[in-house]
Design a protein around this motif. Structure first.
Motif, mmCIF file in Angstrom:
data_model
loop_
_atom_site.group_PDB
_atom_site.id
_atom_site.type_symbol
_atom_site.label_atom_id
_atom_site.label_comp_id
_atom_site.label_asym_id
_atom_site.label_seq_id
_atom_site.Cartn_x
_atom_site.Cartn_y
_atom_site.Cartn_z
ATOM 1 N N ASN A 703 88.104 -40.966 6.067
ATOM 2 C CA ASN A 703 88.231 -39.649 6.680
ATOM 3 C C ASN A 703 87.112 -39.511 7.702
ATOM 4 O O ASN A 703 85.992 -39.138 7.378
ATOM 5 C CB ASN A 703 88.123 -38.560 5.609
ATOM 6 C CG ASN A 703 88.130 -37.158 6.196
ATOM 7 O OD1 ASN A 703 88.680 -36.927 7.267
ATOM 8 N ND2 ASN A 703 87.501 -36.225 5.505
ATOM 9 N N VAL A 704 87.426 -39.837 8.939
ATOM 10 C CA VAL A 704 86.402 -39.835 9.975
ATOM 11 C C VAL A 704 86.109 -38.406 10.417
ATOM 12 O O VAL A 704 87.010 -37.640 10.739
ATOM 13 C CB VAL A 704 86.854 -40.674 11.184
ATOM 14 C CG1 VAL A 704 85.906 -40.496 12.361
ATOM 15 C CG2 VAL A 704 86.945 -42.145 10.794
ATOM 16 N N LEU A 705 84.838 -38.062 10.427
ATOM 17 C CA LEU A 705 84.422 -36.761 10.917
ATOM 18 C C LEU A 705 82.958 -36.847 11.324
ATOM 19 O O LEU A 705 82.106 -37.263 10.533
ATOM 20 C CB LEU A 705 84.599 -35.675 9.849
ATOM 21 C CG LEU A 705 84.808 -34.216 10.308
ATOM 22 C CD1 LEU A 705 83.594 -33.651 11.020
ATOM 23 C CD2 LEU A 705 86.033 -34.095 11.205
ATOM 24 N N GLU A 706 82.694 -36.458 12.546
ATOM 25 C CA GLU A 706 81.320 -36.393 13.045
ATOM 26 C C GLU A 706 81.107 -35.021 13.658
ATOM 27 O O GLU A 706 81.847 -34.611 14.551
ATOM 28 C CB GLU A 706 81.064 -37.468 14.088
ATOM 29 C CG GLU A 706 81.208 -38.891 13.588
ATOM 30 C CD GLU A 706 81.001 -39.897 14.705
ATOM 31 O OE1 GLU A 706 79.834 -40.113 15.087
ATOM 32 O OE2 GLU A 706 82.000 -40.448 15.191
ATOM 33 N N ALA A 707 80.111 -34.311 13.176
ATOM 34 C CA ALA A 707 79.823 -32.986 13.690
ATOM 35 C C ALA A 707 78.380 -32.644 13.363
ATOM 36 O O ALA A 707 77.747 -33.272 12.513
ATOM 37 C CB ALA A 707 80.757 -31.940 13.063
ATOM 38 N N GLY A 708 77.868 -31.642 14.041
ATOM 39 C CA GLY A 708 76.529 -31.150 13.760
ATOM 40 C C GLY A 708 76.592 -29.863 12.980
ATOM 41 O O GLY A 708 77.673 -29.346 12.670
ATOM 42 N N ALA A 720 82.713 -31.893 18.066
ATOM 43 C CA ALA A 720 83.059 -32.555 16.805
ATOM 44 C C ALA A 720 84.133 -33.581 17.130
ATOM 45 O O ALA A 720 84.821 -33.489 18.152
ATOM 46 C CB ALA A 720 83.546 -31.561 15.760
ATOM 47 N N PHE A 721 84.265 -34.547 16.258
ATOM 48 C CA PHE A 721 85.232 -35.611 16.475
ATOM 49 C C PHE A 721 85.736 -36.093 15.131
ATOM 50 O O PHE A 721 84.973 -36.190 14.173
ATOM 51 C CB PHE A 721 84.586 -36.788 17.226
ATOM 52 C CG PHE A 721 85.479 -38.003 17.315
ATOM 53 C CD1 PHE A 721 86.368 -38.139 18.353
ATOM 54 C CD2 PHE A 721 85.440 -38.995 16.348
ATOM 55 C CE1 PHE A 721 87.215 -39.242 18.433
ATOM 56 C CE2 PHE A 721 86.266 -40.099 16.418
ATOM 57 C CZ PHE A 721 87.164 -40.222 17.464
ATOM 58 N N GLY A 722 87.032 -36.416 15.073
ATOM 59 C CA GLY A 722 87.551 -37.041 13.866
ATOM 60 C C GLY A 722 88.923 -36.538 13.476
ATOM 61 O O GLY A 722 89.753 -36.206 14.324
ATOM 62 N N THR A 723 89.155 -36.485 12.175
ATOM 63 C CA THR A 723 90.453 -36.114 11.626
ATOM 64 C C THR A 723 90.948 -34.827 12.278
ATOM 65 O O THR A 723 90.260 -33.810 12.256
ATOM 66 C CB THR A 723 90.352 -35.937 10.104
ATOM 67 O OG1 THR A 723 90.093 -37.224 9.516
ATOM 68 C CG2 THR A 723 91.629 -35.374 9.530
#
Length: 790
Positions: A703-708, A720-723
């Motif tokens: 479950n790809v998710l990148e965020a601050g 943000a990036f990902g699902t």
């Protein structure tokens, strides 16, 4: 026609045919909007999902365009400003980086002046759009415009574009421009600033810079990103599970694309499109495209993941001495062509002026600014430069009743731009293919023609000989690309899967071989791809903790959001063993760091990237430092072994000083941010204040998710990036049973109730039960219907 009329009246609002000038409400929960020549019904169910029902493709597009405008009017308006080359006119020349709007306008203005999209529209199908699609796009533009007229720009619900001069009526050409632009997302489009800034060097080998009247600065375009741009970050998980992999014997499909959460170009919008007896497809499409691109109908479901093939080629041009716009091919001099593009620019005081810009093109495509010296220039050839066929392909796929018809749709139009396809049907079969548009370059050409990377330019093909140009296949619809006979394909009754790996290990039981090397730039499996295959194998034998072997709808959804992290499953114990033996470590800055608390946190961690996981945030930070320390094979306990492609590399070398420094640096990072090392992941990863699970795919997160911590709030770290769009569908004999989740909601408007409603579900691992049949739609207690009539 009577059956269609009856279907159109299955709503809490009675359909009324009104004069073009009238408008009236049709009952509780329903509105009627009148316009000439179009008829459609928009039924909105939970979370604002629109179900568009129409008699014909004109009305279907009209309803879709109107519904999309209700949710995302600003996004389409902004896309159109870009397509028309008018960003400098409304926002000034600079944009997000110095000169970027001016360069963008030069590129898109050049496309308009060249008539690129119109030329493609002038072709008949299959090269040009089908008659159905032409009507649908015309209806889509008309529906968007109707919403804009009815609401008024000064009364738009989205404060980001309310009352703005750049929000205007759109044309069907604008919509087709968006389609063409999306098709080029892995080719020329991310290079638009570099193409727009290209200027010949002076005799001293220096560029003349930006045209007079601008800031005089040039947009940097590092070669590390050339040809990749946003597409470098595209990612997805896709599974098609056949009758031998499920407990029910029904085929299932999991769609899990990973795309940016901000920016209109690569945002998904969920919709159902229905013309009784002709089309009934549900799923999601990218903003500005009036179709479903990932979805299902009653008998067939499909998804896409980003293809590993190269859809673009760089060519190194050998320039004529003393003539930076002349280049040599087969010993003969050829001239670059130039096109003057006038760009309207708004200055700081609001005044408008016109700046003349110039685009340069070679036989191999547009010339780039980066790397253009007195000896060499670089051109980019995009296989999707002449592609509007994607819409034909997706519409035909939406109509397909089985896998054979899906294959026929793709073979007929050959328009899938840059993705793999994974599909299943009610027979219980599955299918994988890379039917994307791939340049016809043989393995021999790729080896013979390749020029190495240099400080001046990217890895490129030799443009001084026509022997390095693209070839063609007899079964290719257009010159220069591979035809269906060369495309990697696999049909199975157990499964096909992809997580942005090459085609070879679509199913390790039957490795794909024999296809051209252009389809597989890297045969190695990434951590996420390895984890996906491991998850399927463990579900097959019931060792994943989810119960008896075989997939069900429940276990498919649980697998998708299980938040497993392969790098932790195979390396956490190595790291804990090291830090228990060495409780004080030296950081990169030379300071000694006490890592005992961090070590205890990692030892207690369940290796999952859940919002409440304590240790996931620390592990992600540690791994970021580890990646910076050197190539993974150098600090892996077991490096990559071609004989063990599914399980290597793995582990972590605890005795490697880089590993120790990475942990010490991670602990220092947490201290600098005043965060305890056991901070929950959801504390540092949020969208509009909502905790998010997941992590980067390079760390082995499925479950790809990148965020601050401030993502989705409009702050500088709002990205943000990902699902993005999740779909888990089971194709039963009684019809599809589907759960979906659009992680950022139906609307990009922060003031909309549908901006974060599904994000909250995502945070809790909850899904939306899809309403597919007319009776299911009509039974929604929150149903709201808008009827568009003539």
């Amino acid at each position: 026609m009577a059956a269609i009329a009856a279907a159109l009246c299955l709503t809490s609002a009675t359909m009324v045919l009104l004069p073009a000038s009238s408008s009236a409400a049709t009952g509780p929960g329903g509105d009627t909007v009148a316009d000439g020549g179009h008829t459609a019904r928009i039924s909105r169910t939970e979370y604002g999902v629109p179900h568009i029902l129409a008699r014909d493709f004109d009305g279907l597009g009209y309803g879709y365009g109107y519904a999309f405008a209700q949710d995302n009017v600003c996004e389409l308006a902004d896309q159109v400003v870009t397509m028309r080359g008018e960003r400098s006119r409304f926002f000034g020349p600079d944009g997000e980086s110095e000169g970027s709007n001016l360069a963008s306008d030069t590129y898109y203005g050049g496309q308009l002046r060249a008539g690129t999209v119109q030329r493609l529209l002038d072709q008949k199908a299959p090269l040009g759009p089908t008659a159905e699609l032409r009507r649908m796009v015309e209806g889509y533009a008309a529906g968007y415009n109707r919403y804009l007229r009815d609401t008024g720009v000064d009364k738009l619900p989205d404060p980001r574009c309310k009352g703005k001069a750049w929000v205007r009526q759109v044309t069907s050409l604008d919509v087709w421009g968006i389609v063409h632009d999306l098709n080029g997302a892995t080719g020329a489009v991310p290079l638009a600033p570099d193409i727009g800034e290209a200027t010949p060097p002076t005799a001293a080998g220096e560029h003349t810079g930006a045209t007079a009247g601008t800031s005089g600065r040039r947009t940097p375009s590092p070669f590390a990103t050339l040809g990749r741009g946003p597409a470098a970050d595209f990612g997805s998980n896709g599974w098609a599970l056949g009758r031998d992999a499920t407990r029910t014997g029904n085929a299932m499909v999991l769609a899990n694309p990973h795309l940016p959460w901000v920016g209109g170009n690569f945002h998904f919008y969920q919709v159902q499109l229905t013309i009784p007896g002709t089309l009934d497809v549900s799923g999601a499409g990218l903003y500005g495209t009036p179709l479903v691109e990932i979805g299902h109908n009653r008998n067939l479901a499909w998804t896409h993941t980003a293809s590993d093939a190269q859809h673009t080629s760089f060519y190194a041009l050998k320039l004529v001495p003393g003539d930076p716009t002349g280049y040599v091919v087969d010993g003969r001099t050829e001239r670059m062509t130039s096109r003057t593009v006038p760009v309207t620019v708004r200055t700081g005081n609001g005044k408008l002026s016109t700046v003349d810009r110039t685009l340069y093109t070679s036989r191999f495509g547009p010339v780039l600014s980066s790397g253009w010296t007195t000896k060499t220039a670089y051109a980019v050839r995009d296989a999707n430069a002449d592609n509007l066929r994607s819409m034909n392909t997706w519409l035909a796929m939406g109509k397909a009743r089985n896998l054979a018809q899906l294959r026929t749709a793709q073979n007929t139009y050959q328009g899938i731009p840059w993705t793999y396809t994974l599909a299943a049907d009610t027979s219980g079969g599955t299918y994988f293919t890379d039917s994307s548009v791939v340049p016809h370059l043989t393995d021999e050409q790729l080896e013979r023609c390749a020029r190495p990377d240099s400080e001046e330019g990217p890895s490129a093909l030799d443009g001084s000989t026509s022997a390095c140009a693209w070839g063609s296949d007899p079964d290719a619809l257009v010159p220069g690309i591979y035809g269906p006979s060369h495309q990697p394909r696999l049909s199975r009754t157990d499964y096909v899967a992809n997580s942005n790996n090459g085609p070879r290990y679509t199913n390790p039981e039957a490795p794909l071989t024999g296809f051209p090397g252009a389809y597989d730039s890297d045969p190695r499996l990434g951590q996420r791809a390895q984890l996906g295959l491991r998850m399927i194998a463990e579900r097959a034998d019931g060792t994943d903790g989810l119960g008896a072997p075989g997939f069900t709808g429940r276990t498919l959804r649980a697998s998708a959001l299980g938040n497993r992290v392969l790098s932790a499953e195979t390396g956490r114990d190595d790291l804990v063993g090291m830090c228990r033996a060495h409780p004080r470590l030296t950081a990169t800055d030379g300071k000694e760091v006490d890592v005992r608390q961090a070590c205890a946190t990692l030892a207690r961690w369940d290796t999952r990237a859940d919002t409440l996981s304590r240790g996931a945030a620390l592990w992600a930070t540690f791994f970021d430092h580890l990646f910076e320390a050197g190539p993974p094979d150098t600090w892996r306990r077991i490096p990559y072994d071609p004989a063990q492609p599914l399980t290597t590399p793995r582990g972590i070398k605890g005795d490697d000083m880089r590993v120790r420094r990475a942990l010490a640096d991670a602990v220092q990072d947490f201290a600098a941010r005043n965060l305890p090392v056991d901070t929950e992941l959801g504390t540092v990863q949020k969208w509009a204040g909502i905790p998010l699970s997941g992590c980067n795919g390079d760390k082995g997160c499925f479950n790809v998710l990148e965020a601050g911590p401030d993502s989705g709030t409009g702050t500088p770290t709002a990205g943000a990036f990902g699902t993005s769009f999740l779909m888990a569908v089971e194709l039963t004999p009684d019809g599809p049973r589907t759960r979906t989740l659009l992680t950022y909601g139906q609307s990009a408007n922060p003031a909309s109730p549908h901006y974060t409603d599904q994000t909250r579900l995502f945070s809790r691992k909850q899904w939306v039960t899809e309403r597919f049949t007319q009776s299911e739609i009509a039974s929604d207690p929150a149903l709201k219907v808008t009827t568009l009539t003539r």
